[in-house]
Write a protein that holds these residues in place. Structure first.
Motif, short mmCIF file in Angstrom:
data_model
loop_
_atom_site.label_atom_id
_atom_site.label_comp_id
_atom_site.label_asym_id
_atom_site.label_seq_id
_atom_site.Cartn_x
_atom_site.Cartn_y
_atom_site.Cartn_z
N GLN A 59 0.81 -1.23 0.00
CA GLN A 59 0.00 0.00 0.00
C GLN A 59 0.84 1.27 0.00
O GLN A 59 0.39 2.32 -0.46
N VAL A 60 2.05 1.19 0.54
CA VAL A 60 2.88 2.39 0.67
C VAL A 60 3.63 2.73 -0.62
O VAL A 60 3.66 3.89 -1.06
N SER B 50 6.69 6.85 -6.26
CA SER B 50 6.32 7.71 -5.12
C SER B 50 5.83 6.85 -3.96
O SER B 50 5.65 5.62 -4.10
N ILE B 51 5.62 7.50 -2.86
CA ILE B 51 5.08 6.76 -1.71
C ILE B 51 3.78 7.42 -1.26
O ILE B 51 3.56 8.62 -1.46
N THR B 52 2.93 6.62 -0.65
CA THR B 52 1.71 7.12 0.00
C THR B 52 1.66 6.49 1.39
O THR B 52 1.47 5.27 1.51
N ILE C 165 1.95 5.35 8.60
CA ILE C 165 3.06 4.41 8.49
C ILE C 165 3.87 4.81 7.26
O ILE C 165 3.33 4.90 6.14
N VAL C 166 5.15 5.12 7.48
CA VAL C 166 6.01 5.61 6.41
C VAL C 166 7.24 4.73 6.32
O VAL C 166 7.66 4.10 7.30
N ASN D 194 8.94 16.49 5.89
CA ASN D 194 9.11 15.51 4.81
C ASN D 194 8.45 14.19 5.21
O ASN D 194 7.89 14.06 6.31
N TYR D 195 8.55 13.18 4.36
CA TYR D 195 7.73 11.99 4.64
C TYR D 195 8.25 11.13 5.79
O TYR D 195 7.58 10.20 6.24
N THR D 196 9.44 11.40 6.28
CA THR D 196 9.86 10.73 7.51
C THR D 196 9.50 11.56 8.76
O THR D 196 9.91 11.22 9.85
#
Ligand code: FES
Length: 283
Positions: free
Chosen positions: A148-149, A155-157, A168-169, A224-226
């Motif tokens: 799912q990620v 890219s990531i979601t 959850i990243v 950012n995504y983290t």
């Protein structure tokens, strides 16, 4: 120890202390001298009326009329004097005074109220200790999360878990070795869990797919995504949860929130496209 557990222990401690206090007061009341319970003014009043406070039982006294002689023309009246005496009685004979009754009734009401409040609070908190936010949340297997990620275009979601209030990243081993991720309990199976709450004033921070970051619509903080701080009034990175793998399943321990200061060096680039919010964030 989580905040919920601390609150629970505090409530139980307060209830126990209240019960001990009520028991202590009730014991002292029961053992106190019964004379202290008497109304002082009434007692003084009685004593002033009858100097000999401890007298025999009330007994009417009849004064004998004087012997009448022929020279006495006036009739002699008979006077009856009643002496009211105060008789001391034992506590057993006296029974429960009105003051004692009200004191005990107050203690019973207070104790009942404390137990009811304590029980209600316990019932309110107890379910969250077993499930829901504040407990350990099973977010699924690592393979399910990975599917799912990571998107086909690279890219990531982040996977959002409403019950954990967490995103959850992904995080690589290389990124994990960065100084702000020294606490390895923040990652498991290549993923981290970020608390959805903005660390500025608590708004829920939505994901922006075009910039590949989190952007707060309230005052413009960006991460950012983290979850590393990038811009805006936020004082630190997004908070993270302790996570672990159990039999291949990703567990988010929502009772343990970890804060971290603004990262001096970012592990991932931001933005990777246009921003989702019009607010011009200021650092
Ligand atoms: S609450 Fe997010 S920037 Fe203020």
């Amino acid at each position: 120890m989580t905040a919920t557990q601390v609150a629970l222990i505090a409530i139980i401690a307060v209830a126990v202390l209240a019960a001990l206090a009520a028991f202590s007061i009730a014991s002292r009341r029961t053992e106190s001298d019964w004379r202290a319970e008497m109304d002082g003014r009434a007692l003084r009043s009685d004593r002033s009326r009858v100097p000999a406070a401890v007298a025999a039982r009330p007994k009417p006294v009849v004064e004998e009329p004087p012997i009448q002689v022929a020279e006495v023309a006036e009739p002699v009246a008979t006077q009856v004097v009643e002496i009211v005496a105060v008789e001391e009685v034992s506590p057993e004979e006296a029974g429960v005074t009105r003051r004692q009754f009200f004191n005990r009734a107050t203690l019973v009401l207070f104790g009942t109220f404390s137990l009811t409040m304590g029980g209600g609070m316990l019932a309110f908190i107890w379910p969250t200790l077993k499930s829901g936010f504040g407990s350990d949340i099973d977010a699924g297997t690592v393979d399910e999360i990975r599917t799912q990620v990571f998107q086909a275009d690279g890219s990531i979601t982040p996977l959002f878990r409403p019950d954990a209030r967490a995103y959850i990243v992904p995080i690589t081993d290389e990124e994990l070795s960065g100084s702000q991720f020294v606490d390895k309990s923040l990652a498991a199976g290549g993923f981290m869990a970020l608390f959805q709450r903005c660390v500025h004033l608590g708004c829920r921070v939505p994901w922006c797919n075009t910039s590949q970051g989190f952007e707060c619509p309230c005052h413009g903080s960006k991460y950012n995504y983290t979850g590393e701080y990038e811009a805006g009034p936020a004082p630190r990175n997004l908070d993270r949860f302790v996570v672990e793998l159990r039999d291949g399943r990703f567990i988010i321990k929502t009772g343990q929130i970890i804060e971290s200061p603004r990262a001096p060096e970012k592990t991932v680039a931001y933005p990777q496209g246009s921003s989702c919010i019009a607010i011009e964030s200021a650092g």
